[in-house]
Design a protein around this motif. Structure first.
Motif, PDB file in Angstrom:
ATOM      1  N   ILE A 108       0.780  -1.214   0.049  1.00 35.50           N
ATOM      2  CA  ILE A 108       0.140   0.036   0.123  1.00 35.50           C
ATOM      3  C   ILE A 108       0.749   1.283   0.032  1.00 35.50           C
ATOM      4  CG2 ILE A 108      -1.584   1.370   1.387  1.00 35.50           C
ATOM      5  CD1 ILE A 108      -2.455  -1.332   2.505  1.00 35.50           C
ATOM      6  N   GLN A 109       0.597   2.039  -0.847  1.00 36.51           N
ATOM      7  CA  GLN A 109       1.157   3.553  -0.687  1.00 36.51           C
ATOM      8  C   GLN A 109       0.204   4.504  -1.163  1.00 36.51           C
ATOM      9  OE1 GLN A 109       2.082   1.624  -4.143  1.00 36.51           O
ATOM     10  NE2 GLN A 109       3.221   0.255  -2.502  1.00 36.51           N
ATOM     11  N   SER A 110       0.303   5.641  -0.259  1.00 33.79           N
ATOM     12  CA  SER A 110      -0.548   6.570  -0.381  1.00 33.79           C
ATOM     13  C   SER A 110       0.040   8.131  -0.061  1.00 33.79           C
ATOM     14  CB  SER A 110      -1.913   6.485   0.776  1.00 33.79           C
ATOM     15  OG  SER A 110      -1.145   6.630   2.045  1.00 33.79           O
ATOM     16  N   ALA A 111      -0.851   9.210  -0.593  1.00 36.78           N
ATOM     17  CA  ALA A 111      -0.148  10.328  -0.368  1.00 36.78           C
ATOM     18  C   ALA A 111      -1.446  11.323  -0.366  1.00 36.78           C
ATOM     19  CB  ALA A 111       0.915  10.874  -1.330  1.00 36.78           C
ATOM     20  N   LYS A 112      -1.328  12.790   0.423  1.00 40.04           N
ATOM     21  CA  LYS A 112      -2.231  13.454   0.455  1.00 40.04           C
ATOM     22  C   LYS A 112      -1.853  14.952   0.757  1.00 40.04           C
ATOM     23  CE  LYS A 112      -3.098  12.262   5.384  1.00 40.04           C
ATOM     24  NZ  LYS A 112      -4.233  11.586   6.465  1.00 40.04           N
ATOM     25  N   ILE A 113      -2.457  15.966   0.325  1.00 42.84           N
ATOM     26  CA  ILE A 113      -2.248  17.143   0.350  1.00 42.84           C
ATOM     27  C   ILE A 113      -3.153  18.033   0.835  1.00 42.84           C
ATOM     28  CG2 ILE A 113      -1.996  17.810  -1.877  1.00 42.84           C
ATOM     29  CD1 ILE A 113       0.262  19.762  -1.219  1.00 42.84           C
ATOM     30  N   ALA A 114      -3.379  18.939   1.885  1.00 42.50           N
ATOM     31  CA  ALA A 114      -4.293  19.628   2.313  1.00 42.50           C
ATOM     32  C   ALA A 114      -3.869  21.300   2.396  1.00 42.50           C
ATOM     33  CB  ALA A 114      -5.051  19.380   3.441  1.00 42.50           C
ATOM     34  N   HIS A 115      -4.821  22.205   1.793  1.00 40.90           N
ATOM     35  CA  HIS A 115      -3.911  23.579   1.858  1.00 40.90           C
ATOM     36  C   HIS A 115      -5.306  24.502   2.211  1.00 40.90           C
ATOM     37  CE1 HIS A 115      -2.008  27.098   1.008  1.00 40.90           C
ATOM     38  NE2 HIS A 115      -2.800  27.511  -0.067  1.00 40.90           N
ATOM     39  N   ASN A 116      -5.136  25.335   3.293  1.00 39.75           N
ATOM     40  CA  ASN A 116      -6.166  26.453   3.559  1.00 39.75           C
ATOM     41  C   ASN A 116      -5.671  27.594   2.822  1.00 39.75           C
ATOM     42  OD1 ASN A 116      -7.499  24.609   5.069  1.00 39.75           O
ATOM     43  ND2 ASN A 116      -6.776  25.224   7.059  1.00 39.75           N
ATOM     44  N   PHE A 117      -6.443  28.114   1.853  1.00 40.76           N
ATOM     45  CA  PHE A 117      -6.082  29.341   1.161  1.00 40.76           C
ATOM     46  C   PHE A 117      -6.135  30.674   2.102  1.00 40.76           C
ATOM     47  CE2 PHE A 117      -7.181  26.382  -2.309  1.00 40.76           C
ATOM     48  CZ  PHE A 117      -6.044  26.517  -2.932  1.00 40.76           C
ATOM     49  N   ASN A 118      -7.092  30.642   2.939  1.00 29.70           N
ATOM     50  CA  ASN A 118      -7.249  31.520   3.770  1.00 29.70           C
ATOM     51  C   ASN A 118      -8.486  31.089   4.551  1.00 29.70           C
ATOM     52  OD1 ASN A 118      -9.835  32.090   2.658  1.00 29.70           O
ATOM     53  ND2 ASN A 118      -8.868  33.150   0.835  1.00 29.70           N
ATOM     54  N   GLU A 119      -9.059  31.986   5.324  1.00 28.57           N
ATOM     55  CA  GLU A 119      -9.974  31.026   6.528  1.00 28.57           C
ATOM     56  C   GLU A 119     -11.323  30.925   6.067  1.00 28.57           C
ATOM     57  OE1 GLU A 119     -11.971  35.612   7.549  1.00 28.57           O
ATOM     58  OE2 GLU A 119     -10.626  34.554   9.008  1.00 28.57           O
ATOM     59  N   ASN A 120     -11.504  30.995   4.658  1.00 28.81           N
ATOM     60  CA  ASN A 120     -12.695  30.539   3.920  1.00 28.81           C
ATOM     61  C   ASN A 120     -12.371  29.563   2.961  1.00 28.81           C
ATOM     62  OD1 ASN A 120     -12.692  34.080   3.633  1.00 28.81           O
ATOM     63  ND2 ASN A 120     -14.167  32.876   5.072  1.00 28.81           N
ATOM     64  N   TRP A 121     -11.202  29.349   2.073  1.00 25.50           N
ATOM     65  CA  TRP A 121     -11.026  28.422   1.024  1.00 25.50           C
ATOM     66  C   TRP A 121     -10.270  27.405   1.624  1.00 25.50           C
ATOM     67  CZ3 TRP A 121     -13.907  27.981  -3.357  1.00 25.50           C
ATOM     68  CH2 TRP A 121     -14.651  28.946  -3.722  1.00 25.50           C
ATOM     69  N   PHE A 122     -10.615  26.042   1.154  1.00 22.71           N
ATOM     70  CA  PHE A 122      -9.696  24.925   1.425  1.00 22.71           C
ATOM     71  C   PHE A 122      -9.658  24.077   0.255  1.00 22.71           C
ATOM     72  CE2 PHE A 122     -13.590  23.238   3.283  1.00 22.71           C
ATOM     73  CZ  PHE A 122     -13.558  22.050   2.885  1.00 22.71           C
ATOM     74  N   VAL A 123      -8.614  22.817   0.207  1.00 26.69           N
ATOM     75  CA  VAL A 123      -8.411  22.090  -0.813  1.00 26.69           C
ATOM     76  C   VAL A 123      -7.897  20.838  -0.358  1.00 26.69           C
ATOM     77  CG1 VAL A 123      -6.540  23.191  -1.997  1.00 26.69           C
ATOM     78  CG2 VAL A 123      -8.026  21.461  -3.190  1.00 26.69           C
ATOM     79  N   ASN A 124      -8.313  19.773  -0.383  1.00 22.44           N
ATOM     80  CA  ASN A 124      -7.592  18.566  -0.166  1.00 22.44           C
ATOM     81  C   ASN A 124      -7.539  17.576  -1.446  1.00 22.44           C
ATOM     82  OD1 ASN A 124      -8.001  19.531   2.449  1.00 22.44           O
ATOM     83  ND2 ASN A 124      -9.294  17.722   3.099  1.00 22.44           N
TER      84      ASN A 124
END
Length: 717
Positions: A189-205
């Motif tokens: 098994i291999q996995s990777a993830k990245i999460a980013h909060n652009f500001n207090e309103n927007w996020f992406v995972n």
């Protein structure tokens, strides 16, 4: 059995003894865990009218679980079984199979071959981006519609995070039984993830996962074995799974919106035990086999928005589109050259679903009274290729079947706080069906808060299960078989009752104790089963003919003190299953058969070493039921089938390094090495090929396995 009853009675007594403690108990005012499943809005477990069980992210990490099957093996009232023919794992609850148990992701039923949320292959549900799992046992037909009969499982995925950047990567190597090699044996098994909060309103995972299981050999010899003795291939099939997911969201004040996309791809390889020989005289013989692979692609889209209307009304709307296709690739595998020829690939099953659900609540802007209106729309467009399945359309063999099933539901739920202690929750759903008569579901929930933290809950619910694709359209007729679906089937109906007592308290020593005692009764009518309609020649047909009843008495004790966390659960489950043989005018006994079950987990945190040790244990007692079959005298009848008891135990040690950035987990699954369970049938052979008594094996897993998991997390603002 006396020992088991004594142990269970002791657990019940401990529940009440803790509930009645006075001098050593102090008030507990800690924050409760927030749940969303079946609620009018997110709220603490204490405020929930339903008895919600939570599998936390920490439990998932301790089990080093990659998919849902890894987790549910340890759940008290759920049994997971595997198939060596197609590599799938299914869950049953209270003895009812996966058609009665609904699996959701963020309140959206997950598409499967034959249903929405039911018959889901547990190995196809990845847990990388999961925050927690919420389970409610019993009827949930009002809030979750068709097929939520024995319970629902809702997977809550992670949305956003506490850091500006979160980056993680995992490598996990695992044996399959005793078998391991870096490429052609074991599980990788291999996995990777990245999460980013652009500001207090927007996020992406964004995340991805690869899970390659090289198959379980046991006594089989793999794909290159060229002796025709039935040992070629694998006991459990090799498979490779690829998962990708992404979520983008925005939130400001009360308004929230997110879009989630998941992709799932799977290749399952089946190697035929039958080896064929080509006579090349005067040259040496060559060997080949006719093999196949199942290829699955699933696409999941989910758009959700929630917020306020006219300052007080609260809305929550989800729109989802899912598509799943399963292809069958047939080919000839040449054992001498290890080459494939004559590859043909066709889609034999596909399902495309549009689904939407939404609610409006807080009509009165009153903390004492809340009212919710909701809707659900399901539009399923299903396809099966008759050349690779056993299906027909319009009573014709060899014709592909395409069917559209739709339902349009409206439901309402009220939550009335009669006082600070007592609340009532009635609910009603009406479903407009295109393929069946219109259906309804109803429920009533009660909650009362006593002194000293004792919580009492009671619930009643009526739910229904709609027939699946197999039951409606199966058509398998040849010289030896006559098995047919029935498009005239009607939905099954069920009633569920539950009473529970829960107590959480803190002792003077600082130890925290919680107790949960529940009694559940479930009654299913017009149950669909494959019935013998004619003995000579032998013919079967799906009919609404059986009845099912279940009693469950369970208790869960939780103890936390300093670095210790201990949980012990026990249940006695009684099942009555009435069978009807239409051809012989015979009806089986409705006797209840009882089974004793235990689950437990213990963890200890060695803070000085940043190390956590965890052990999970589950015991399933002997299970019995009547099954229809033919005896040695050729006469149809009912025979007692017994499944032997078995136990699971998993253990892990997890250590963190470098300020919790690097994590190492080592452990073992299925320490008692369970692979097959013996199923004994007295006096009958179970159908057309009965011989007066049989013993068979049920595949449960691939035995004891060991794993090593390495995880790196980098969080920064």
């Amino acid at each position: 059995m006396k020992i088991k009853i004594t142990l269970f009675a002791g657990l019940l007594i401990s529940t009440y003894s803790f509930a009645q403690q006075k001098d050593s108990v102090v008030s507990q005012e800690k924050l409760s865990e927030v749940v969303v499943t079946g609620q009018l809005e997110p709220q603490s477990i204490k405020k929930s009218v339903f008895n919600v069980r939570v599998i936390s992210k920490e439990n998932i990490k301790q089990l080093a679980a990659n998919n849902l099957a890894d987790v549910l093996n340890q759940y008290l009232n759920i049994t997971v079984t595997s198939s060596g023919q197609d590599g799938r794992s299914k869950a049953s609850m209270f003895g009812l199979d996966s058609q009665y148990f609904k699996i959701l992701v963020d309140n959206i039923p997950l598409v499967s071959d034959t249903g929405m949320g039911t018959n889901v292959d547990l190995t196809q549900v990845n847990l990388d981006d999961v925050e927690r799992i919420e389970i409610i046992e019993g009827s949930m037909g009002v809030t979750h519609g068709a097929n939520a009969v024995s319970g629902i499982l809702n997977i809550i995925t992670k949305k956003g995070g506490g850091y500006k950047w979160q980056i993680g990567a995992t490598i996990q190597e695992e044996t399959v039984g005793k078998e391991f090699a870096f490429f052609d044996k074991g599980r990788h098994i291999q996995s990777a993830k990245i999460a980013h909060n652009f500001n207090e309103n927007w996020f992406v995972n964004i995340g991805g996962n690869r899970n390659a299981m090289a198959g379980y050999y046991e006594n089989r010899q793999g794909k290159d074995y060229d002796i025709n003795d039935g040992l070629r291939g694998y006991t459990q099939l090799p498979k490779e799974q690829l998962v990708g997911n992404a979520i983008v969201g925005y939130q400001k004040d009360a308004f929230r919106i997110f879009y989630k996309f998941d992709y799932y791809g799977e290749d399952v390889h089946y190697y035929n035990p039958l080896v064929n020989i080509t006579d090349n005289y005067p040259f040496p013989d060559t060997y080949f086999s006719r093999d196949k692979r199942y290829i699955t692609n699933r696409y999941y889209h989910h758009l959700n928005a929630s917020g306020n209307l006219f300052s007080t009304l609260k809305y929550n709307v989800s729109v989802s589109q899912q598509k799943q296709e399963r292809d069958l690739e047939n080919f000839v595998y040449h054992l001498d050259t290890k080459q494939e020829t004559d590859n043909t690939r066709d889609t034999y099953q596909s399902k495309e679903v549009f689904y939407s659900t939404g609610t409006l609540s807080n009509f009165f802007d009153n903390k004492k009274v809340d009212f919710q209106l909701g809707y659900e729309i399901t539009n399923e467009n299903g396809f099966y290729d008759s050349s690779v399945g056993a299906f027909r359309d319009d009573s014709q063999q060899g014709v592909d079947i395409r069917k559209r099933l739709e339902n349009y539901d409206v439901f309402s739920v009220a939550e009335i706080g009669v006082s600070d202690r007592f609340s009532i929750r009635p609910g009603l759903r009406f479903s407009f069906q295109t393929a069946f008569d219109n259906q309804y579901a109803s429920s009533l929930g009660l909650r009362y808060l006593f002194d000293k933290g004792l919580e009492a809950r009671g619930s009643f619910g009526k739910a229904y299960r709609t027939p699946n694709f197999d039951e409606l359209y199966t058509y398998f007729v040849d010289s030896n078989h006559n098995m047919q679906g029935n498009p005239d089937l009607i939905p099954e109906t069920s009633s569920s009752y539950e009473v529970s007592l829960k107590r959480a308290c803190t002792l003077g020593s600082g130890a925290q104790i919680s107790n949960n005692l529940a009694v559940t009764y479930l009654d299913v009518n017009d149950r669909i089963d494959l019935v013998t309609t004619q003995v000579t020649p032998l013919s079967y047909k799906y009919l609404n003919i059986n009845k099912y009843k279940m009693w469950n008495i369970s208790t869960v004790e939780q103890f936390t003190y300093k670095n210790w966390n201990v949980m012990l659960g026990a249940a006695v489950v009684g099942i009555s299953r009435t069978l009807d043989l239409a051809a012989e005018n015979l009806v089986s006994d409705d006797k209840f058969f009882y089974s004793f079950r235990i689950n437990s987990n213990v963890s200890y945190n060695i803070t000085k070493w940043n190390t956590l040790i965890a052990v999970f244990y589950k015991y399933n007692g002997q299970q019995q039921q009547y099954v229809a079959g033919t005896g040695a005298d050729g006469k149809a009848g009912f025979f007692l089938n017994t499944l032997e008891p078995f136990s699971y135990m998993d253990a892990s040690i997890r250590k963190t390094f470098f300020k919790n950035q690097f994590e190492v987990t080592v452990g073992a699954r299925n320490l008692f090495d369970v692979t097959n369970l013996q199923s004994m049938q007295n006096g009958g052979g179970g159908g057309a090929h009965g011989d007066g008594g049989t013993t068979s094996n049920m595949l449960m897993g691939y035995g004891r396995s060991y794993f090593l998991k390495l995880t790196y997390n980098l969080n920064f603002n």
